[in-house]
Design an enzyme around this catalytic site. Structure first.
Site, PDB file in Angstrom:
ATOM      1  N   GLN A 127       2.971  -9.801  -8.593  1.00  0.00           N
ATOM      2  CA  GLN A 127       3.599 -10.987  -9.185  1.00  0.00           C
ATOM      3  C   GLN A 127       4.525 -11.788  -8.270  1.00  0.00           C
ATOM      4  O   GLN A 127       4.467 -13.022  -8.257  1.00  0.00           O
ATOM      5  CB  GLN A 127       4.390 -10.584 -10.447  1.00  0.00           C
ATOM      6  CG  GLN A 127       4.925 -11.771 -11.199  1.00  0.00           C
ATOM      7  CD  GLN A 127       5.773 -11.457 -12.415  1.00  0.00           C
ATOM      8  OE1 GLN A 127       6.494 -12.292 -12.917  1.00  0.00           O
ATOM      9  NE2 GLN A 127       5.700 -10.246 -12.929  1.00  0.00           N
ATOM     10  N   ASP A 138      10.617 -10.422 -10.040  1.00  0.00           N
ATOM     11  CA  ASP A 138       9.367 -10.848  -9.403  1.00  0.00           C
ATOM     12  C   ASP A 138       9.289 -12.369  -9.267  1.00  0.00           C
ATOM     13  O   ASP A 138       9.320 -12.915  -8.173  1.00  0.00           O
ATOM     14  CB  ASP A 138       8.170 -10.371 -10.227  1.00  0.00           C
ATOM     15  CG  ASP A 138       7.854  -8.914  -9.963  1.00  0.00           C
ATOM     16  OD1 ASP A 138       8.276  -8.406  -8.915  1.00  0.00           O
ATOM     17  OD2 ASP A 138       7.194  -8.294 -10.797  1.00  0.00           O
ATOM     18  N   GLY A 195      29.392 -18.455 -20.030  1.00  0.00           N
ATOM     19  CA  GLY A 195      30.271 -19.526 -19.586  1.00  0.00           C
ATOM     20  C   GLY A 195      31.603 -19.497 -20.327  1.00  0.00           C
ATOM     21  O   GLY A 195      31.931 -18.531 -21.025  1.00  0.00           O
ATOM     22  N   GLY A 196      32.348 -20.550 -20.191  1.00  0.00           N
ATOM     23  CA  GLY A 196      33.673 -20.595 -20.789  1.00  0.00           C
ATOM     24  C   GLY A 196      33.659 -20.957 -22.269  1.00  0.00           C
ATOM     25  O   GLY A 196      34.700 -20.979 -22.918  1.00  0.00           O
ATOM     26  N   GLU A 214       9.433  -5.056 -10.625  1.00  0.00           N
ATOM     27  CA  GLU A 214      10.341  -5.897 -11.417  1.00  0.00           C
ATOM     28  C   GLU A 214      11.583  -5.177 -11.945  1.00  0.00           C
ATOM     29  O   GLU A 214      12.717  -5.546 -11.634  1.00  0.00           O
ATOM     30  CB  GLU A 214       9.543  -6.493 -12.592  1.00  0.00           C
ATOM     31  CG  GLU A 214      10.352  -7.228 -13.621  1.00  0.00           C
ATOM     32  CD  GLU A 214      10.972  -8.511 -13.102  1.00  0.00           C
ATOM     33  OE1 GLU A 214      10.255  -9.288 -12.471  1.00  0.00           O
ATOM     34  OE2 GLU A 214      12.185  -8.731 -13.333  1.00  0.00           O
TER      35      GLU A 214
HETATM   36  N1  COA Z   1      -7.584  -4.996   3.723  1.00  0.00           N
HETATM   37  C1  COA Z   1      -7.266  -3.718   4.025  1.00  0.00           C
HETATM   38  N2  COA Z   1      -6.160  -3.101   3.552  1.00  0.00           N
HETATM   39  C2  COA Z   1      -5.385  -3.816   2.719  1.00  0.00           C
HETATM   40  C3  COA Z   1      -5.656  -5.142   2.359  1.00  0.00           C
HETATM   41  C4  COA Z   1      -6.821  -5.736   2.903  1.00  0.00           C
HETATM   42  N3  COA Z   1      -7.158  -6.993   2.630  1.00  0.00           N
HETATM   43  N4  COA Z   1      -4.692  -5.576   1.522  1.00  0.00           N
HETATM   44  C5  COA Z   1      -3.839  -4.545   1.360  1.00  0.00           C
HETATM   45  N5  COA Z   1      -4.250  -3.481   2.070  1.00  0.00           N
HETATM   46  C6  COA Z   1      -3.609  -2.185   2.190  1.00  0.00           C
HETATM   47  C7  COA Z   1      -2.265  -2.266   2.861  1.00  0.00           C
HETATM   48  O1  COA Z   1      -2.412  -2.399   4.235  1.00  0.00           O
HETATM   49  C8  COA Z   1      -1.660  -0.935   2.446  1.00  0.00           C
HETATM   50  O2  COA Z   1      -2.164   0.085   3.288  1.00  0.00           O
HETATM   51  P1  COA Z   1      -1.238   1.159   4.065  1.00  0.00           P
HETATM   52  O3  COA Z   1      -0.108   1.503   3.182  1.00  0.00           O
HETATM   53  O4  COA Z   1      -2.179   2.273   4.317  1.00  0.00           O
HETATM   54  O5  COA Z   1      -0.774   0.523   5.300  1.00  0.00           O
HETATM   55  C9  COA Z   1      -2.268  -0.700   1.084  1.00  0.00           C
HETATM   56  O6  COA Z   1      -3.299  -1.675   0.932  1.00  0.00           O
HETATM   57  C10 COA Z   1      -1.336  -0.807  -0.094  1.00  0.00           C
HETATM   58  O7  COA Z   1      -0.427  -1.908   0.023  1.00  0.00           O
HETATM   59  P2  COA Z   1       0.959  -1.805  -0.724  1.00  0.00           P
HETATM   60  O8  COA Z   1       1.702  -3.068  -0.552  1.00  0.00           O
HETATM   61  O9  COA Z   1       1.666  -0.557  -0.283  1.00  0.00           O
HETATM   62  O10 COA Z   1       0.520  -1.688  -2.247  1.00  0.00           O
HETATM   63  P3  COA Z   1       0.988  -0.649  -3.344  1.00  0.00           P
HETATM   64  O11 COA Z   1       0.127  -0.906  -4.525  1.00  0.00           O
HETATM   65  O12 COA Z   1       1.011   0.737  -2.850  1.00  0.00           O
HETATM   66  O13 COA Z   1       2.497  -1.082  -3.670  1.00  0.00           O
HETATM   67  C11 COA Z   1       4.199  -2.664  -4.327  1.00  0.00           C
HETATM   68  C12 COA Z   1       2.741  -2.193  -4.468  1.00  0.00           C
HETATM   69  C13 COA Z   1       4.345  -3.933  -5.112  1.00  0.00           C
HETATM   70  C14 COA Z   1       5.128  -1.590  -4.894  1.00  0.00           C
HETATM   71  C15 COA Z   1       4.526  -2.887  -2.846  1.00  0.00           C
HETATM   72  O14 COA Z   1       3.577  -3.757  -2.308  1.00  0.00           O
HETATM   73  C16 COA Z   1       5.921  -3.439  -2.615  1.00  0.00           C
HETATM   74  O15 COA Z   1       6.918  -2.731  -2.685  1.00  0.00           O
HETATM   75  N6  COA Z   1       5.992  -4.726  -2.272  1.00  0.00           N
HETATM   76  C17 COA Z   1       7.247  -5.399  -1.954  1.00  0.00           C
HETATM   77  C18 COA Z   1       8.066  -5.660  -3.166  1.00  0.00           C
HETATM   78  C19 COA Z   1       7.336  -6.468  -4.199  1.00  0.00           C
HETATM   79  O16 COA Z   1       6.819  -7.522  -3.952  1.00  0.00           O
HETATM   80  N7  COA Z   1       7.357  -5.928  -5.413  1.00  0.00           N
HETATM   81  C20 COA Z   1       6.988  -6.699  -6.562  1.00  0.00           C
HETATM   82  C21 COA Z   1       5.601  -6.634  -6.889  1.00  0.00           C
HETATM   83  S1  COA Z   1       5.335  -7.711  -8.259  1.00  0.00           S
END
Ligand code: COA
Length: 513
Positions: free
Chosen positions: A103, A254, A333-334, A225
């Site tokens: 998001q 988010d 607010g106030g 979030e």
């Molecule tokens: N091709 C190949 N690999 C891909 C890819 C693509 N096009 N797109 C994503 N990936 C891989 C990433 O490289 C990562 O691999 P690695 O960890 O082995 O290096 C993997 O997919 C997972 O990515 P990640 O961002 O860790 O996803 P997740 O589902 O594990 O975590 C979140 C999700 C949201 C918790 C995390 O992305 C995060 O903390 N983001 C920052 C904060 C944020 O935006 N949070 C709010 C989300 S609404």
């Protein structure tokens, strides 16, 4: 690859070097627009525009003319004669390499798309943004979670860890203005896309990230979030004093952080006009939530100087602790406020109104609720006198609001400038005609799920009219981007497809065969 001949008989490497800018300029639609549209000409510092200018080598007289015109207008181009709303979009010519998912990041890039940027969403082949399949309401179709956050984007599937995928990404990096990502900390680096690498490849590239936390003890944490709402001070200050901390339905962690990031990107684009170089932009979710909870940090400091008079616990004689307490529906607010029941509250969970006892209209409030004597009574006449009696005051006002619907209360109060807010249900908002008319709620059609409602651009610009377009199917624009934007030939496209860089990994059945 390098041995292959281009259509003109040059080696591929030489042909690529010589032909890439020209091909980009000649074949890509955005580039053609950039070459002809006034907004893009104005953005003479943009990479595309610079290249086009360099290639075209206009005669000196022609080159001098825009400079003169610009000088007359304090460095800006001459005001266009086109009517407002017909001079393109605010971010026309800005190309976004959109590595966002879930998001926070998608909110940011969708907004930039609404403002006219060309967003190329990179998704993992066969999988895509995880939200495509989350909270699905229509079998087999992209979810509303995805469709409502990814309008005005194109989708390309690329395995960013595949060597050929990396090569495609390099081309995209060279061509785009901004890379936006919200991967877990370190994920972009693990793809080989470090800041140093990107900056070397394209010094004008802005690299914008959402992370859960900024540098510090929690910087490596994954964050969603509600984690951000808790870490940013929203949860501890939301809810009722007697109850546990509460998260709010507004996605301040988010979507709120996505908005912060979008502002950072626009500012970086503006600065790039001066410096010619990109920079990193970071919006940490904890920071974004705290920014939205600014008034609570204000109250934390006020606590040192005594109780917080406008909090209803003050009037109830409940002592304050060391931290800002949860304040129920007290106004931040106030001017004291509270949520009051309206006619029908027994069966309608949203038959309520937010009522603010704003000091300048105290007399009008007293008249409206049938308490004209409170206008002069010493217990009620001044705001400080009223503070210890807020509960009694709101109970009395509620006796009046309960006799009217929330819309009747609104009508009566607005007539005498008393600020009130009806508690609108999502059903009421979805059906609200005026929101449809302003483009804040928009119905768009989708090839697999049919029409759906989305939130349009909440920011209205008079000269950059938003057209809300449906979200793309997974990889819908892969071929288009590879050929039209990046200049791969049909043959090369087939080779890329065969390489597995843009297609889903083979199913186990095929692997076994
Ligand atoms: N091709 C190949 N690999 C891909 C890819 C693509 N096009 N797109 C994503 N990936 C891989 C990433 O490289 C990562 O691999 P690695 O960890 O082995 O290096 C993997 O997919 C997972 O990515 P990640 O961002 O860790 O996803 P997740 O589902 O594990 O975590 C979140 C999700 C949201 C918790 C995390 O992305 C995060 O903390 N983001 C920052 C904060 C944020 O935006 N949070 C709010 C989300 S609404």
């Amino acid at each position: 690859m390098a041995k292959k001949k281009s259509p003109r008989g040059k080696t591929k490497a030489a042909a690529r070097k010589a032909a890439k800018p020209a091909r980009r300029a000649a074949t890509s639609k955005p580039a053609r627009r950039a070459a002809t549209s006034k907004p893009a000409r104005r953005a003479a510092t943009s990479k595309k525009a610079t290249k086009l200018k360099a290639k075209a080598k206009p005669p000196a007289a022609l080159k001098a003319a825009p400079v003169k015109a610009a000088a007359k207008n304090g460095g800006s181009p001459k005001p266009t004669a086109k009517p407002f709303g017909q001079a393109g979009k605010a971010l026309d010519g800005v190309k976004i390499l959109d590595f966002t998912h879930v998001q926070s990041g998608p909110t940011c890039t969708q907004l930039l798309g609404y403002l006219g940027a060309d967003c190329i969403k990179v998704e993992r082949p066969g999988v895509g943004d995880i939200t495509r399949g989350q909270l699905r309401d229509v079998k087999g179709a992209d979810s509303l979670y995805f469709t409502m956050l990814n309008g005005n984007k194109r989708s390309i599937t690329i395995d960013s860890k595949h060597p050929k995928g990396k090569e495609i990404l390099d081309r995209l990096i060279k061509q785009c203005d901004v890379l936006v990502e919200n991967f877990a900390p370190g994920a972009l680096d693990r793809m080989g896309l470090t800041w140093d690498y990107i900056h070397k490849l394209n010094p004008r590239m802005i690299v914008a990230s959402v992370k859960g936390f900024g540098p510090g003890p929690y910087e490596d944490c994954k964050v969603y979030e509600n984690v951000a709402q808790c870490a940013g001070g929203a949860a501890s200050t939301t809810g009722f004093r007697e109850g546990p901390p509460l998260v709010t339905g507004a996605q301040i962690g988010d979507s709120g952080t996505g908005l912060h990031l979008a502002l950072g990107i626009v500012a970086a684009l503006y600065q790039r006009n001066r410096t010619g170089r990109g920079q990193r932009v970071l919006a940490a979710m904890q920071d974004g939530v705290l920014n939205l909870c600014r008034v609570k940090l204000r109250d934390q400091q006020r606590l040192k100087h005594g109780p917080l008079g406008e909090y209803s616990q003050y009037g109830e004689g409940v002592a304050f602790g060391q931290s800002v307490p949860r304040a129920g529906n007290d106004s931040g607010g106030g001017q004291p406020g509270w949520i009051l029941k309206c006619k029908g509250w027994e069966s309608d969970p949203d038959a309520y109104i937010y009522f603010i006892t704003q000091a300048p209209v105290w007399g009008e409030i007293c008249d409206l609720i049938g308490k004209p004597e409170w206008k002069t009574h010493p217990d009620f006449v001044t705001p400080p006198a009223r503070l210890p009696r807020l509960k009694q005051i709101f109970n009395t006002i509620e006796e009046w609001t309960k006799t009217k619907t929330k819309f009747e209360v609104m009508e009566a109060c607005n007539a005498v400038d008393i600020p009130v807010g009806p508690i609108l249900s999502m059903k009421e908002i979805a059906e609200e005609e005026s929101l449809r008319k302003t483009g804040t709620v928009v119905e768009v059609d989708h090839p697999t799920r049919g029409p759906y409602l989305t939130v349009g651009n909440p920011i209205k610009l008079s000269d950059s009219i938003t057209e809300v377009k449906r979200s793309p199917l997974l990889g819908e624009h892969t071929d288009q981007i590879l050929t039209k934007d990046l200049g791969y030939s049909a043959k090369q496209l087939e080779e890329i497809k065969a390489s597995g860089a843009i297609t889903a990994p083979e199913k186990p059945k095929a692997a076994a065969a």
